[in-house]
Scaffold this motif. Structure first.
Motif, PDB file in Angstrom:
ATOM      1  N   TRP A 104      46.140  30.605  30.572  1.00  0.00           N
ATOM      2  CA  TRP A 104      45.470  31.453  31.536  1.00  0.00           C
ATOM      3  C   TRP A 104      46.049  31.170  33.055  1.00  0.00           C
ATOM      4  CZ3 TRP A 104      42.191  31.212  35.526  1.00  0.00           C
ATOM      5  CH2 TRP A 104      41.617  32.167  35.930  1.00  0.00           C
TER       6      TRP A 104
ATOM      7  N   GLN B  50      44.951  27.432  25.370  1.00  0.00           N
ATOM      8  CA  GLN B  50      44.778  28.867  25.860  1.00  0.00           C
ATOM      9  C   GLN B  50      44.416  28.787  27.481  1.00  0.00           C
ATOM     10  OE1 GLN B  50      41.364  29.762  23.041  1.00  0.00           O
ATOM     11  NE2 GLN B  50      42.822  30.940  21.590  1.00  0.00           N
TER      12      GLN B  50
ATOM     13  N   THR C 231      49.340  32.077  33.658  1.00  0.00           N
ATOM     14  CA  THR C 231      49.595  33.600  33.639  1.00  0.00           C
ATOM     15  C   THR C 231      49.075  34.079  34.943  1.00  0.00           C
ATOM     16  OG1 THR C 231      49.771  33.775  31.367  1.00  0.00           O
ATOM     17  CG2 THR C 231      49.284  35.760  32.699  1.00  0.00           C
ATOM     18  N   ASN C 232      47.680  33.878  35.307  1.00  0.00           N
ATOM     19  CA  ASN C 232      46.898  34.194  36.353  1.00  0.00           C
ATOM     20  C   ASN C 232      47.047  33.401  37.629  1.00  0.00           C
ATOM     21  OD1 ASN C 232      45.355  36.599  34.768  1.00  0.00           O
ATOM     22  ND2 ASN C 232      45.118  34.597  33.635  1.00  0.00           N
TER      23      ASN C 232
END
Length: 278
Positions: A128, A124, A131-132
């Motif tokens: 993240w 996870q 993605t970010n």
């Protein structure tokens, strides 16, 4: 009486060794059998020894490609672990204060945490970051290497830390008086003295990285990125399993590391003993 006790102990050791080696025996003999022979008696020797199934397994695995992938991930991981862990351990030993002790015991504590408890939160977090922050941590060899370094750093720092205490600080003080920089002090004076434990750390990390299946299976999804351990997945279909080819493929995955370990085992024992005592 003592002789009888030693005999019984030796017999028990042989029995335990045979039990531990039995899966390897089953894998080897079944890698040469036809499917009918395999289902008839999994423990019996094959009627003939042919490397037909090994050839098919290599083609199905794309053996050379996945071998190169595994070698790349393993070599780069080991280089970073050795460099970063040795420098970290050096600073923790020489900066003997409360903070250095907290950091050291934090590294030791990571050795006690099972990977299975971390794998879902880890994925996870990596997702993240991808993605970010747009850093490709998943489905790349770089991301896998980054995570390998983190998981292997604990035991590497622990081993280096124990060995580092045996190095006289007077050598470093003399080099400093001669005008040696911090960088030169470590690489010219300290690191050459860590040869024994460096070989041990490298060997342990090579074995761990090469044999790892779980972390690469979570990180790598593209077929072209898979390591040699992931390539064995091809033999286990949803409805059918080609057992003779699967056994041949599994044998191919362990042969390189078995050969490597056979030549390196004395350095493992020597290095761990030196690091633990000192």
């Amino acid at each position: 009486m003592k002789a009888t006790g030693r005999t019984i102990t030796s017999i028990l050791i042989v029995i335990l060794a045979l039990l531990f080696l039995s899966p390897i025996y089953i894998m080897l003999v079944n890698s040469f059998k036809t499917r009918s022979e395999l289902y008839e008696n999994a423990l019996a020797l094959p009627s003939s020894f042919s490397f037909e199934y090994y050839q098919k397994a290599m083609e199905k695995m794309n053996f050379l490609h996945v071998f190169i992938n595994s070698a790349y991930v393993t070599i780069v991981t080991v280089i970073f672990v050795v460099v970063l862990s040795s420098m970290t351990a050096w600073m923790l030993v020489r900066k003997d204060n409360l903070m250095s002790k907290i950091i050291f015991y934090s590294f030791v504590a990571t050795m006690l945490i099972p990977f299975q408890t971390l794998m879902m939160p880890l994925m996870q977090v990596m997702d993240w970051i991808r993605t970010n922050l747009h850093i490709p941590m998943l489905n790349t060899h770089g991301g896998l290497i980054f995570m390998n370094i983190g998981f292997h750093a604990g035991i590497a720092v622990f081993l280096y830390h124990g060995f580092m205490k045996s190095i006289p600080i007077a050598l470093e003080e003399a080099a400093t008086l001669d005008g040696c920089s911090k960088f030169g002090l470590f690489w010219r004076i300290v690191f050459p003295l860590l040869k024994t434990i460096t070989v041990t750390v490298a060997i342990l990390d090579i074995i761990a990285t090469w044999n790892d299946y779980l972390l690469p299976s979570l990180v790598l999804s593209d077929k072209g990125l898979r390591t040699i351990q992931l390539s064995t997945f091809y033999f286990f279909g949803e409805f059918t399993i080609v057992w003779n080819q699967a056994m041949a493929g599994l044998t191919l995955t362990i042969i390189p590391i078995v050969i490597f370990y056979a030549f390196a085992q004395k350095y493992i024992i020597k290095g761990i003993a030196a690091g633990a005592v000192k």
